[in-house]
Design an enzyme around this catalytic site. Sequence first.
Site, PDB file in Angstrom:
ATOM      1  N   ARG A 152      72.942 -27.198  60.247  1.00 23.30           N
ATOM      2  CA  ARG A 152      74.404 -27.232  60.236  1.00 23.30           C
ATOM      3  C   ARG A 152      74.831 -28.596  59.662  1.00 23.30           C
ATOM      4  O   ARG A 152      74.636 -29.636  60.289  1.00 23.30           O
ATOM      5  CB  ARG A 152      74.955 -27.033  61.642  1.00 23.30           C
ATOM      6  CG  ARG A 152      76.449 -27.326  61.806  1.00 23.30           C
ATOM      7  CD  ARG A 152      77.342 -26.445  60.948  1.00 23.30           C
ATOM      8  NE  ARG A 152      77.151 -25.031  61.137  1.00 23.30           N
ATOM      9  CZ  ARG A 152      77.709 -24.319  62.119  1.00 23.30           C
ATOM     10  NH1 ARG A 152      78.495 -24.906  62.995  1.00 23.30           N
ATOM     11  NH2 ARG A 152      77.488 -23.019  62.197  1.00 23.30           N
TER      12      ARG A 152
ATOM     13  N   ARG B  78      68.698 -26.130  63.591  1.00 23.36           N
ATOM     14  CA  ARG B  78      68.526 -25.186  64.699  1.00 23.36           C
ATOM     15  C   ARG B  78      67.265 -24.378  64.421  1.00 23.36           C
ATOM     16  O   ARG B  78      67.224 -23.558  63.506  1.00 23.36           O
ATOM     17  CB  ARG B  78      69.772 -24.320  64.823  1.00 23.36           C
ATOM     18  CG  ARG B  78      71.014 -25.163  65.158  1.00 23.36           C
ATOM     19  CD  ARG B  78      72.305 -24.525  64.764  1.00 23.36           C
ATOM     20  NE  ARG B  78      72.385 -24.272  63.333  1.00 23.36           N
ATOM     21  CZ  ARG B  78      73.365 -23.586  62.760  1.00 23.36           C
ATOM     22  NH1 ARG B  78      74.345 -23.089  63.486  1.00 23.36           N
ATOM     23  NH2 ARG B  78      73.376 -23.402  61.456  1.00 23.36           N
TER      24      ARG B  78
ATOM     25  N   GLU C 159      75.835 -19.871  54.899  1.00 29.86           N
ATOM     26  CA  GLU C 159      77.177 -19.590  55.408  1.00 29.86           C
ATOM     27  C   GLU C 159      78.035 -20.839  55.258  1.00 29.86           C
ATOM     28  O   GLU C 159      77.515 -21.964  55.239  1.00 29.86           O
ATOM     29  CB  GLU C 159      77.163 -19.183  56.894  1.00 29.86           C
ATOM     30  CG  GLU C 159      76.507 -17.851  57.192  1.00 29.86           C
ATOM     31  CD  GLU C 159      76.646 -17.450  58.655  1.00 29.86           C
ATOM     32  OE1 GLU C 159      77.540 -17.983  59.344  1.00 29.86           O
ATOM     33  OE2 GLU C 159      75.855 -16.610  59.106  1.00 29.86           O
TER      34      GLU C 159
END
Length: 317
Positions: free
Chosen positions: A210, A225, A281
């Site tokens: 992220r 993650r 994303e």
Amino acid sequence: MKLLFIADPLESFNIKKDTTFVMMREAQSRGHVIYACEPQHVSWQTGGKVQATVRQIRLTGEKPAWFTVEQESVVVLADFDGIVMRKDPPFDSEFFYATHMLSQAEREGAKVFNKPSALRDHPEKLSIMEFPQLLGPTLVTRDPAQIRAFHAEHGDIILKPLDGMGGMGIFRVGKDGMNLGSIIETLNHQGATSVMVQRFLPAIADGDKRVLIIGGKPVPYCLARIPQGNEVRGNLAAGGKGVARPLTARDRQIADILGPVLVERGLLLVGVDVIGDSVTEINVTSPTCFQEIADQMGCDVAALFVDALEAAIAQKS
């Protein structure tokens, strides 16, 4: 300043890791007055301005009663100095309608972050398709035949719904095609629902990173993650382990490409998910991981955000 946070119910917050909580805490520490409501508390009546039933709160620093309510009132949204829209996905019809009312509030003078029209225009999975130079092979379709053809070409693939969150509904299908038909039926609903299909990225073993971009500039650290056990998903909600790391050269390159474009469109805060060298994303509704990065690396991400928020409000004023 008077700041309104539109979010999920405060009573549901896990303040040990909640990002909206640390945003509020940092803002309060600077003397700003904190208000909160949920999207369903926003209303708009004929001939009037968009308003909301809000609670003025004060953070106590205690658990579990981490806030007290100073007063409850109905306030026109344009009367706040700034509004932070932090409602978690899914991006459903009610979220969509809320952004329309917030756009009306903007026309009346409200300052909303992230910009409501930008939230509507950047569905978190689909919006990556605008930046093909940053992606691995990706397909969005309703057509089962196209999904099968993509699998035949790439062999090892990931399938996921466009409206999922926290790793929900993600499937991996290997070269043998085991259960591909059943998975297509589950996600596609006989052609009624679009599916995103991506070539599997083995770099997921090293983490789904992220990368946070605030005010167009990257936070110097990301949160990787890492999937645990036999799990293919790194999402923290799916049991992934969060490990903070400095950005790589590729992470910075991605942020340098996306940051100026997205902030110009009104996206003050975005969370870009990166596996290996590829974007998977672009999260715009309520990006998280502030506390994990701060705890592990000592980087006060909430302070960086409130700095950017104050600057954006001043610029709009």
